[in-house]
Design an enzyme around this catalytic site. Sequence first.
Site, mmCIF file in Angstrom:
data_model
loop_
_atom_site.group_PDB
_atom_site.id
_atom_site.type_symbol
_atom_site.label_atom_id
_atom_site.label_comp_id
_atom_site.label_asym_id
_atom_site.label_seq_id
_atom_site.Cartn_x
_atom_site.Cartn_y
_atom_site.Cartn_z
ATOM 1 N N ASP A 44 -0.780 -5.328 6.192
ATOM 2 C CA ASP A 44 -1.166 -5.576 5.323
ATOM 3 C C ASP A 44 -1.242 -6.154 4.065
ATOM 4 O OD1 ASP A 44 -2.380 -3.288 5.281
ATOM 5 O OD2 ASP A 44 -4.258 -3.494 4.481
ATOM 6 N N GLU A 45 -2.054 -7.514 3.420
ATOM 7 C CA GLU A 45 -1.456 -7.371 1.952
ATOM 8 C C GLU A 45 -1.141 -7.039 1.118
ATOM 9 O OE1 GLU A 45 -6.652 -6.227 0.686
ATOM 10 O OE2 GLU A 45 -5.249 -4.388 1.321
ATOM 11 N N VAL A 46 0.559 -8.207 1.519
ATOM 12 C CA VAL A 46 1.703 -7.600 0.754
ATOM 13 C C VAL A 46 2.252 -8.285 -0.465
ATOM 14 C CG1 VAL A 46 3.997 -7.799 1.239
ATOM 15 C CG2 VAL A 46 2.908 -7.182 3.090
ATOM 16 N N HIS A 105 0.375 -1.458 -0.107
ATOM 17 C CA HIS A 105 0.298 -0.302 -0.029
ATOM 18 C C HIS A 105 0.480 1.074 0.173
ATOM 19 C CE1 HIS A 105 -4.175 -1.971 0.283
ATOM 20 N NE2 HIS A 105 -3.231 -2.550 1.279
#
Length: 536
Positions: free
Chosen positions: A329-331, A269
Amino acid sequence: MFADSSGRCCFLIFNVLSLIILQEGLHTVEGVWPLPQSLISSPEQYRLNPQAFYFRYGRQSAAQPGCSVLDSAFKRYFSLVFPDFTSGYGDLGNSAGKPFNVEISVDQDDCEGYPNENSSERYNLTVSSGNASLNAETVWGALRGLETFSQLVYQDDFGSYFVNKTEVEDFPRFQFRAILLDTSRHYLPVRTILKTLDAMAYSKFNVFHWHIVDDPSFPYQSRTFPDLSSKGAFHPMTHIYTQSDVRRVISHGRLRGIRILPEFDSPGHTKSWGNGQPGLLTPCYSGSKPSGTFGPVNPALPSTYEFMAGLFKEVSSVFPDSYIHLGGDEVNFSCWKSNPDVRAFMLKMGFGADFTKLEAYYMENIVNITSSLNKTSIVWQDVFDYHEKIPKDTVLHIWKGLPAQYYKELSRITKAGMRVLLAAPWYINHISYGQDWRTYYTVQPLNFNGTEEQKKLVIGGEVCMWGEYVDATNLTPRLWPRASAAAERLWSDEKQTSNVNMAFPRLQDFRCKLLRRGIQAEPLFVGHCKHEYQGI
Ligand SMILES: *[C@@H]1O[C@H](CO)[C@@H](O)[C@H](O)[C@H]1NC(C)=O
């Protein structure tokens, strides 16, 4: 018998419906949202005259005139208590008539401080003939009590103001009651954020989680790294938060007992960070050559950690709260996998081909940076999922899944002795036709398998309003009163608020109060407010 006539069937259904409505009508609509832990009101009614109405500091109170938090709250709440009265508080001359005094006493003089994770918000409020007394441990508790008092005052058809004899003893069920706004996917003007803080105070929310930067834009204007916003914001002048904007948000929040929790999410992100900080993001490869695109922050370079140390040093001095949200998050591993330097670093570190180890290594370094700055870290649950050995005082933020999934996660993380914050059931950026507030209202945050000790590790909950489809045009009606359903879940006693049908008329009434206060809250269902929104 069921088939004898269609008319009969519908008549029966109609009767059942009217019975339900009748039953709801029998319960008094208590005028306070979220519902206090204990509220006893009586039919004894007192008329209030705005020209003879005063907030006063109790003689024994630790806070006295000059207390910035309470002095400014008295001005605000005077206008909220008397919405039709055009003079401001303190502008009145001495008028005839018996005065009504609201006497406020607090145990601690925390007038110039900031609310924190240990601040008591407990208060007692007694309204009786000719006066009211409000006692709290802290000024933050006094603010919650003033909000309750303002909601107890009502007007008759001729516009006269009344309050009934009432006893309130109140405190929050959960310490951490947050709203997340996302100012990266769309820029939100400062006044929109301030207005949200106003509305948050009406529902007794106490943490503003500011998801300030993300892939699409970097609006935070850093003193240390000005290029981050000058090259990473949607516009370098108009779509940024200057240091003075940030100070305004922090100060507006403080005066309402709201903590400002900034999030600088990494290593994923972070697309927008790359524009102003060359070398920070991982170059992705296509075969043996860089493809020209970039992935997450590059965890293999010492320069990454030097930059992050500089950024978080600044952030921790700008934002007074003792918590910082670090994301995590969400790597997506595909870019790291494609990069030969990252792969070489993995071998050197003995991570093999396990990219979760690389991610864990990165997050551990970032958490250590913020710990050395005396800040407590909050991270999204992903970090625990691949790295159970992060420092014990880190708070895990649960955002994934349906109840079965988040209950499992609550159970697992608290079993490891770590504190959690629940957001998964309150992603209110998701919209649908109908009364979805009922779903937010009926969440049971502690209904997971675990001991009493584990349940104490749930510090609270958070309503998330992600910004893909939200900007200043639709934020307010999408947030309110839907977020208020979660606010009652997080503040009030679970047993007293277990009936969603009983909550309905109270929430409708509260929504009308929001309109009256200039908050463009959307309707729950068919109906009307005495004072409709004026469209200004
Ligand atoms: C307040 O007093 C009025 C007048 O006696 C009564 O009709 C009303 O139900 C009372 N409200 C509450 C919440 O007790």
